[in-house]
Design an enzyme around this catalytic site. Structure first.
Site, short mmCIF file in Angstrom:
data_model
loop_
_atom_site.label_atom_id
_atom_site.label_comp_id
_atom_site.label_asym_id
_atom_site.label_seq_id
_atom_site.Cartn_x
_atom_site.Cartn_y
_atom_site.Cartn_z
CG PHE A 171 -1.93 1.03 1.35
CD1 PHE A 171 -3.10 0.95 0.62
CD2 PHE A 171 -1.78 2.10 2.23
CE1 PHE A 171 -4.10 1.90 0.74
CE2 PHE A 171 -2.77 3.06 2.37
CZ PHE A 171 -3.94 2.97 1.62
CD GLU A 185 3.27 11.77 -2.82
OE1 GLU A 185 2.56 11.27 -3.70
OE2 GLU A 185 3.60 12.97 -2.81
N PRO A 186 7.35 11.68 0.86
CG PRO A 186 9.43 11.56 -0.22
CD PRO A 186 7.96 11.32 -0.43
N GLY A 225 12.46 -5.59 35.15
CA GLY A 225 13.79 -5.12 35.51
C GLY A 225 14.75 -5.20 34.34
CD GLU A 271 -3.09 1.18 8.67
OE1 GLU A 271 -4.31 1.25 8.88
OE2 GLU A 271 -2.48 0.11 8.48
#
Length: 389
Positions: free
Chosen positions: A124, A128-129, A339, A363
């Site tokens: 999918f 975009e950048p 721990g 998403e």
């Protein structure tokens, strides 16, 4: 597996309980020794195994209907066992969601049998950048030319990028400004002009990539739905799969709680089990409440969609926001209770800590979900009062 108590809730039908049992049986038998270093091959193996088991049948539909409760139950169960298995399952659904919901009969016949069998891996490509959660600002272009579309631009954070056989890609076709000018396309991975330009590494290793489309030509029949419907298609797919992201977070939470119960029962402090400490009991109580509250929101959203509600934007956003944020808190408490072991590489709690973080981002980041919830809530109030108050 999913808490048997919650499976008795009225959200579910007998078939859902069988699906949960089937998923748990398969996961118990097949997810004990997953290679988390060679993630490409592991994802290929997982997709093939999920296909052979019949679980991928739930990720696609020839009649435009996806049963969200089934998707959520399977994701919850797989996530409880192994985060990479959940990823492999989820991306088969997300990658073909647009085809299931809006594809033509020919598109569904060509792709869904192969993705549901595990023969074909799907992806999918939306982000975009310079446009993450702001889908309307997509800049990749798709220009019609002599019976084809020519795509130019770049996508990033593509899940299954680099191993996928087909990509669902969203690009600007220009029917209008912003969200009105987007369309969705099916692009086989071997299409000339589609290049993997970078593999992206994250704290929880998954197959992710940045892809570039350079003069990438596809037939006009590759468009999903109608020209200009891309934004609607993307939001419809996310409406469904945001609920399943919340279900995966729920699976992580359940595993963290289970591991913590074993820990505080078996470890001793000053001669008594850790569980006898009231501060520890307080943590366990908070974790249990968060798990159950998350489950209620997840399966309310899934049941609402399956009951025929056209949109569950508000319900899905609430489920994703709450379940992912609370899972982060549940897992953090589990790390604290374990721990030093909680931060030891290879320990299940340490892997959960790495797995959960991305779910609060992809998403639709948590902050974006808050905006969606607020706007949907205000819109519902205005519709209810119709401007009279």
């Amino acid at each position: 597996m999913t808490d048997p108590t919650s499976l008795s809730w009225p959200f579910f039908e007998p078939r859902h309980r069988k699906i949960a049992e089937q998923a748990n049986d398969w996961a118990s038998a097949n997810l004990q020794h997953i290679d988390h270093f060679d993630i490409d091959q592991s994802c290929r193996n997982l997709v093939a195994g999920l296909g052979n088991a019949g679980l991928l049948q739930h990720t696609g539909s020839k009649d435009g209907y996806l049963d969200v409760r089934s998707l959520c139950l399977i994701r919850e169960t797989l996530a409880r066992h192994d985060g990479l298995a959940d990823f492999a399952f989820a991306m088969q659904g997300l990658g073909t969601g647009a085809i299931s919901l809006f594809g033509s009969s020919a598109q569904r016949a060509q792709w869904l049998p192969r993705t549901r069998s595990g023969e074909v891996i799907s992806a999918f490509a939306l982000t975009e950048p310079h446009s993450g959660s702001d889908v309307a600002s997509i800049s990749m272009t798709a220009v019609p030319d002599r019976g084809q579309y020519v795509l130019q631009g770049e996508k990033t954070w593509v899940s299954n990028g680099g191993i996928a056989d087909m990509y669902t890609v969203f690009a600007r076709t220009g029917e209008g400004p912003g969200a009105k000018g987007l369309s969705a396309f099916i692009i086989p991975a071997d299409t000339p002009g589609l290049k993997i330009v970078e593999r992206l590494e994250t704290i929880a290793p998954h197959p992710l990539a940045r892809i570039h489309l350079d003069d990438c030509r596809i037939p006009v029949e590759s468009m999903i739905g109608k020209s200009g419907d891309g934004f609607k298609i993307a939001m419809s797919v996310l409406d469904i799969f945001r609920s399943t992201v919340a279900a995966a977070a729920l699976g992580f939470s359940r595993r963290a709680l289970d591991e913590s119960l074993v820990r505080v029962s078996s470890r001793h402090f000053q001669g008594s089990p850790m569980f006898d400490l009231q501060l520890v009991q307080g943590k366990i109580a908070e974790m249990a409440v968060d798990v159950d509250a998350s489950a209620l929101l997840v399966y309310r959203a899934a049941w609402t969609k399956d009951s025929g509600m056209p949109k569950v934007t508000r319900e899905a956003a609430m489920a994703k926001l709450f379940a992912t944020d609370r899972a982060q808190q549940v897992i953090d408490k589990a790390v604290q209770l374990h721990g030093g072991d909680g931060v030891r590489s290879g320990h299940i709690v340490e892997s959960l800590y790495r797995e959960i973080r991305a779910l609060r981002i992809y998403e639709g980041a948590s902050d974006v979900q808050k905006v969606i919830i607020a706007r949907q809530t205000m819109s519902a109030r205005k519709n209810q009062y119709d401007g009279t108050h």
